[in-house]
Design a protein around this motif. Structure first.
Motif, short mmCIF file in Angstrom:
data_model
loop_
_atom_site.label_atom_id
_atom_site.label_comp_id
_atom_site.label_asym_id
_atom_site.label_seq_id
_atom_site.Cartn_x
_atom_site.Cartn_y
_atom_site.Cartn_z
N VAL A 68 0.93 -1.20 0.09
CA VAL A 68 0.26 -0.06 0.10
C VAL A 68 0.95 1.23 -0.04
CG1 VAL A 68 -1.67 1.27 1.60
CG2 VAL A 68 -2.09 -1.22 1.10
N TRP A 233 -4.35 -3.53 -4.52
CA TRP A 233 -5.18 -4.39 -4.47
C TRP A 233 -4.59 -5.64 -3.53
CZ3 TRP A 233 -10.18 -6.30 -5.30
CH2 TRP A 233 -10.21 -7.50 -5.39
N LEU A 236 -4.35 -4.49 0.15
CA LEU A 236 -5.67 -4.49 0.92
C LEU A 236 -5.90 -5.98 1.18
CD1 LEU A 236 -7.70 -1.72 -0.98
CD2 LEU A 236 -6.55 -1.47 1.26
N ARG A 346 -17.86 -1.15 6.25
CA ARG A 346 -16.63 -0.89 5.37
C ARG A 346 -17.09 -0.84 3.98
NH1 ARG A 346 -12.62 -4.60 7.66
NH2 ARG A 346 -12.57 -5.25 5.65
N ALA A 350 -17.27 2.47 1.39
CA ALA A 350 -16.15 2.38 0.34
C ALA A 350 -17.20 2.97 -0.95
CB ALA A 350 -15.60 1.18 0.02
N THR A 390 -8.80 4.77 -6.95
CA THR A 390 -8.29 4.18 -5.77
C THR A 390 -9.81 3.75 -4.89
OG1 THR A 390 -6.68 5.51 -5.46
CG2 THR A 390 -7.30 4.68 -3.30
N PHE A 391 -10.82 4.47 -5.10
CA PHE A 391 -12.13 4.04 -4.36
C PHE A 391 -12.76 3.02 -5.04
CE2 PHE A 391 -12.02 8.52 -2.73
CZ PHE A 391 -11.80 8.27 -1.54
N TRP A 394 -11.02 -0.01 -3.57
CA TRP A 394 -11.30 -0.19 -2.20
C TRP A 394 -12.86 -1.26 -2.31
CZ3 TRP A 394 -13.16 3.86 1.67
CH2 TRP A 394 -13.43 3.31 2.98
N SER A 397 -12.29 -4.54 -3.50
CA SER A 397 -11.54 -5.34 -2.45
C SER A 397 -12.51 -5.79 -1.05
CB SER A 397 -10.63 -4.57 -1.64
OG SER A 397 -9.92 -5.07 -0.61
N GLU A 398 -13.44 -4.75 -1.10
CA GLU A 398 -14.53 -5.08 0.26
C GLU A 398 -15.56 -6.13 -0.17
OE1 GLU A 398 -14.23 -4.11 3.23
OE2 GLU A 398 -12.57 -2.73 2.94
#
Length: 404
Positions: A68, A233, A236, A346, A350, A390-391, A394, A397-398
């Protein structure tokens, strides 16, 4: 305890000594010997484990934080590269040396020699023929800072990767990924110089002003974004466990929708490289129409038609507008769709951040266009594209599946 037994052998003979030894075996001494041996085995196993660490949750978190952090440095390189492009500083350094150029000119003679080399190339002859040495120092330091940042990125990937490899923090899969990331950083540096070379070539018939090839610029930016997304990626994934989402039809559709939205955001950011490479933001500075038309009449001015997508500034700006609006619509739909589901906190945060950033980015893009591309606002818009990406990473990833 052994000494009394030996004395008994001398006094009473072998037969009675055997009985004495049997009594000793029933004493705590034997238990002490056995326990001592077990502790020795455990100690040896522990020391062997300490010398060859195996990946676990703690080491994965450390590696994740490293990745990261590296993605943050790549983000800095992308932002600095955009500012370098906006200030037209990218062609100020006409040579490329891995180590030699790390030391900038210091004396007056060194600066004059560097300025003299720059004067031999098209950018000075056509655009900057009245440039002073002081003005040259500014664009030189901009490009020099960008290249030095790139070297910092390379060291941030390679040196910790060697350390983690030696300490045994990597699994077999992670070793392949680390080699891929480090190799990609080296490739990115070579691609950057390949891009700069296109702006140093004498081809006055191609453009009205010297500039780097938009194809090479898009490749350079695209590879940087791939490196950024991959590092973020993987980082995270190592730092945070996947949410245990129910494998319902709605979650599967949401996950697929998020992947498509992320791909659209990436494509929109990449199209911005063609806008920058062709200075397409300087044509049709109006919104929502392009001039007096929704569809400009010079949209397909080049032949064959496919050239317009990559070489016609009007078409490039038109496509970037469509992709930007399409990304905003997709993200808004993703937000509304996610509101109908029970998601972890989370994941909701995101998706909310992604939606807010999408609207902010559209406002920045329209403002940049209407104000005729001022450098600070244009740099903020370019940074916003990476923030939006980036978001999107994220969110993905969530929503990722739990590893089996």
């Amino acid at each position: 305890m052994l000494l009394p037994a030996l004395r008994h052998v001398v006094r009473c003979g072998y037969r009675d000594a055997g009985k004495r030894f049997q009594q000793i075996q029933r004493t705590p001494f034997r238990q002490w010997v056995l326990q001592r041996g077990q502790n020795t085995v455990v100690s040896e196993a522990g020391s062997a484990h300490a010398t060859a660490a195996t990946p676990n949750s703690a080491t994965n978190r450390i590696v994740g934080q490293w990745l990261v952090g590296c993605s943050g440095l790549v983000l800095g390189a992308v932002v600095l590269g955009g500012v370098t492009r906006l200030t037209e500083s990218g062609l100020s350094m006409v040579d490329w040396h891995l180590v030699k150029e790390m030391k900038p000119p210091r004396t007056q003679a060194e600066w004059e020699a560097e300025f003299s080399k720059y004067q031999q190339f098209p950018e000075f002859k056509i655009m900057n023929h009245d440039m002073t040495l002081t003005e040259f120092k500014f664009i030189f330091y901009m490009e020099w800072g960008h290249r030095m940042w790139g070297r910092l990125v390379g060291l941030a990937y390679i040196l910790p990767a060697m350390y983690f490899w030696k300490k045994g923090y990597f699994t077999r899969k992670m070793k392949v990924q680390a080699l891929g990331l480090c190799g990609f950083v080296f490739f990115q540096g070579l691609l950057g110089w390949y891009m700069v070379k296109s702006g140093l070539e004498n081809k006055p018939e191609s453009y009205d002003v010297p500039r780097v090839s938009q194809y090479r610029l898009a490749s350079h930016l695209g590879s940087a974004l791939v490196l950024y997304c991959a590092s973020l990626w993987m980082g995270l994934a190592l730092m945070r466990p996947a949410n245990k989402l129910p494998n319902t039809r709605g979650i599967v559709l949401l996950r697929r929708f998020a992947k498509g939205t992320g791909a659209l955001v990436f494509l929109t950011a990449l199209s911005g490289a063609f806008v920058a490479g062709l200075d397409a933001g300087l044509v049709y500075n109006s919104f929502p129409k392009m001039g007096d038309y929704w569809i400009p009449d010079d949209l397909l001015a080049f032949s064959p038609a496919v050239r317009n997508v990559f070489e016609n500034p009007t078409t490039v700006q038109f496509d970037h507008r469509l992709l930007g609006i399409g990304s905003l619509a997709a993200i808004t739909s993703l937000y509304l769709f996610s509101r109908r589901m029970h998601l972890p906190r989370r994941a909701k945060i995101a998706i909310g951040c992604l939606t807010a950033m999408a609207y902010t980015q559209v406002v920045l893009g329209i403002s940049t266009l209407l104000l005729y591309v001022p450098t600070p606002l244009a740099a903020t818009h370019q940074t916003g594209s990476v923030a939006l990406l980036t978001f999107a990473i994220w969110v993905l990833s969530e929503l990722r599946k739990v590893a089996k």
